[in-house]
Design an enzyme around this catalytic site. Sequence first.
Site, PDB file in Angstrom:
ATOM      1  N   ARG A 146      -0.831   5.466  -6.239  1.00 31.01           N
ATOM      2  CA  ARG A 146      -1.880   6.497  -6.197  1.00 31.01           C
ATOM      3  C   ARG A 146      -1.356   7.780  -5.558  1.00 31.01           C
ATOM      4  O   ARG A 146      -1.708   8.875  -5.958  1.00 31.01           O
ATOM      5  CB  ARG A 146      -3.114   5.958  -5.453  1.00 31.01           C
ATOM      6  CG  ARG A 146      -4.000   5.105  -6.360  1.00 31.01           C
ATOM      7  CD  ARG A 146      -4.931   4.235  -5.579  1.00 31.01           C
ATOM      8  NE  ARG A 146      -4.194   3.113  -4.978  1.00 31.01           N
ATOM      9  CZ  ARG A 146      -4.690   2.342  -4.026  1.00 31.01           C
ATOM     10  NH1 ARG A 146      -5.889   2.570  -3.537  1.00 31.01           N
ATOM     11  NH2 ARG A 146      -3.963   1.341  -3.550  1.00 31.01           N
ATOM     12  N   GLU A 157      -7.053  -9.452  13.973  1.00 26.84           N
ATOM     13  CA  GLU A 157      -7.983  -8.332  13.823  1.00 26.84           C
ATOM     14  C   GLU A 157      -7.554  -7.549  12.581  1.00 26.84           C
ATOM     15  O   GLU A 157      -6.357  -7.328  12.363  1.00 26.84           O
ATOM     16  CB  GLU A 157      -7.928  -7.429  15.068  1.00 26.84           C
ATOM     17  CG  GLU A 157      -8.404  -8.114  16.335  1.00 26.84           C
ATOM     18  CD  GLU A 157      -9.884  -8.506  16.280  1.00 26.84           C
ATOM     19  OE1 GLU A 157     -10.677  -7.764  15.672  1.00 26.84           O
ATOM     20  OE2 GLU A 157     -10.224  -9.567  16.854  1.00 26.84           O
ATOM     21  N   ASP A 200       0.181  -0.310   0.985  1.00 29.18           N
ATOM     22  CA  ASP A 200      -0.412  -0.081  -0.335  1.00 29.18           C
ATOM     23  C   ASP A 200      -0.698   1.399  -0.561  1.00 29.18           C
ATOM     24  O   ASP A 200      -0.992   2.135   0.384  1.00 29.18           O
ATOM     25  CB  ASP A 200      -1.709  -0.892  -0.437  1.00 29.18           C
ATOM     26  CG  ASP A 200      -2.137  -1.092  -1.878  1.00 29.18           C
ATOM     27  OD1 ASP A 200      -1.328  -0.818  -2.787  1.00 29.18           O
ATOM     28  OD2 ASP A 200      -3.282  -1.524  -2.085  1.00 29.18           O
ATOM     29  N   SER A 252       5.220  -8.627  -3.424  1.00 28.52           N
ATOM     30  CA  SER A 252       4.542  -9.925  -3.515  1.00 28.52           C
ATOM     31  C   SER A 252       5.026 -10.721  -4.719  1.00 28.52           C
ATOM     32  O   SER A 252       5.626 -10.172  -5.652  1.00 28.52           O
ATOM     33  CB  SER A 252       3.032  -9.711  -3.630  1.00 28.52           C
ATOM     34  OG  SER A 252       2.702  -9.243  -4.921  1.00 28.52           O
ATOM     35  N   THR A 253       4.723 -12.000  -4.691  1.00 27.54           N
ATOM     36  CA  THR A 253       5.009 -12.867  -5.833  1.00 27.54           C
ATOM     37  C   THR A 253       4.397 -12.257  -7.101  1.00 27.54           C
ATOM     38  O   THR A 253       5.026 -12.240  -8.159  1.00 27.54           O
ATOM     39  CB  THR A 253       4.391 -14.266  -5.579  1.00 27.54           C
ATOM     40  OG1 THR A 253       4.870 -14.744  -4.326  1.00 27.54           O
ATOM     41  CG2 THR A 253       4.741 -15.245  -6.664  1.00 27.54           C
ATOM     42  N   HIS A 306       7.103   5.106  -4.518  1.00 21.97           N
ATOM     43  CA  HIS A 306       7.749   4.045  -3.731  1.00 21.97           C
ATOM     44  C   HIS A 306       8.847   4.640  -2.832  1.00 21.97           C
ATOM     45  O   HIS A 306       8.980   4.258  -1.670  1.00 21.97           O
ATOM     46  CB  HIS A 306       8.348   2.977  -4.653  1.00 21.97           C
ATOM     47  CG  HIS A 306       7.314   2.228  -5.443  1.00 21.97           C
ATOM     48  ND1 HIS A 306       6.181   1.694  -4.870  1.00 21.97           N
ATOM     49  CD2 HIS A 306       7.230   1.923  -6.771  1.00 21.97           C
ATOM     50  CE1 HIS A 306       5.452   1.094  -5.808  1.00 21.97           C
ATOM     51  NE2 HIS A 306       6.063   1.232  -6.974  1.00 21.97           N
ATOM     52  N   LEU A 347      12.633  -5.113  18.719  1.00 22.36           N
ATOM     53  CA  LEU A 347      11.642  -5.381  17.682  1.00 22.36           C
ATOM     54  C   LEU A 347      12.216  -6.267  16.563  1.00 22.36           C
ATOM     55  O   LEU A 347      13.328  -6.031  16.095  1.00 22.36           O
ATOM     56  CB  LEU A 347      11.199  -4.035  17.077  1.00 22.36           C
ATOM     57  CG  LEU A 347      10.363  -4.073  15.797  1.00 22.36           C
ATOM     58  CD1 LEU A 347       8.970  -4.603  16.082  1.00 22.36           C
ATOM     59  CD2 LEU A 347      10.279  -2.679  15.176  1.00 22.36           C
ATOM     60  N   SER A 366      -4.998  -9.857  -0.396  1.00 24.08           N
ATOM     61  CA  SER A 366      -3.973  -9.968  -1.445  1.00 24.08           C
ATOM     62  C   SER A 366      -2.873 -10.983  -1.143  1.00 24.08           C
ATOM     63  O   SER A 366      -1.691 -10.685  -1.248  1.00 24.08           O
ATOM     64  CB  SER A 366      -3.345  -8.586  -1.727  1.00 24.08           C
ATOM     65  OG  SER A 366      -4.335  -7.663  -2.089  1.00 24.08           O
ATOM     66  N   ASN A 383       1.283   3.504  -2.895  1.00 26.61           N
ATOM     67  CA  ASN A 383       2.411   4.324  -3.363  1.00 26.61           C
ATOM     68  C   ASN A 383       2.130   4.910  -4.750  1.00 26.61           C
ATOM     69  O   ASN A 383       2.451   6.071  -5.020  1.00 26.61           O
ATOM     70  CB  ASN A 383       3.693   3.486  -3.444  1.00 26.61           C
ATOM     71  CG  ASN A 383       4.129   2.950  -2.096  1.00 26.61           C
ATOM     72  OD1 ASN A 383       3.536   3.278  -1.079  1.00 26.61           O
ATOM     73  ND2 ASN A 383       5.159   2.118  -2.087  1.00 26.61           N
TER      74      ASN A 383
END
Length: 228
Positions: free
Chosen positions: A6, A189, A2, A47-48, A19, A113, A178, A4
């Site tokens: 700002r 955590e 979160d 997100s949706t 972005h 990974l 969110s 981008n």
Amino acid sequence: MDGNGRWAARHGSTRSFGHEQGIEAVRSTVEGAGEIGISYLTLFAFSTENWARPQEEVDALMNLLVYAIEQETENLLRNNVHVMVIGDTAKLPGQVREKLLNCIDRLKNNTGLTVVLALSYSSKWEIVEAVKKIASDALNHKISPDDINIGLFEKYLSTTGIPDPELLIRTSGEYRISNFLLWQIAYSELYFTEKLWPDFRKEDLFEAIADFQNRERRFGLTSEQIAG
Ligand code: IPE
Ligand code: MG
């Protein structure tokens, strides 16, 4: 991931540019996660709810996805990274889906990974989808209501086979979840940082992990039980 927008505002540029700058943060974080032997890294990319942003921004994000996938696949292949996607991918533009499936296919034999891309994803969507399939399987007598338990429910989630996250990092100084992996983070955590996503680098990931390593995870038990 979160902040981008700002970041862009602070640099006097467009949200789309913010972005774009987020890609370097993804590259560094994925590289760092691979270096220290993390097995799974899930990135909440879209997100949706993000579908309801201005069309121009949605289009820019979709184009950026295509560009990033094209740009990064070779590098991911070399770094032994495996990619999976969770979310309502049927909603993605054909070109994005095509590039994505192609990328996943090219990396399918990699064993390092696993990067899980949450795209057009929301936890409530995922849970409702699981409930629909369970109801349908019950109606078709594939399962009985008595079979439903935590383990069975998890088999119907899009994250089936992926361990629950140990650590959740949210950037940009927002203190909320969110609609992200609500079921799966029951005992994760949580780590919050003021850094805006485009400024996030592998060093920030390592800092979050160092913080995580100082926590005592009790899973509802007492400290004495954990020590014993
Ligand atoms: C995160 O940055 C990227 C996506 C949600 C796709 P934002 O676009 O949410 O940035 P802010 O919250 O406006 O700063
Ligand atoms: Mg945001």
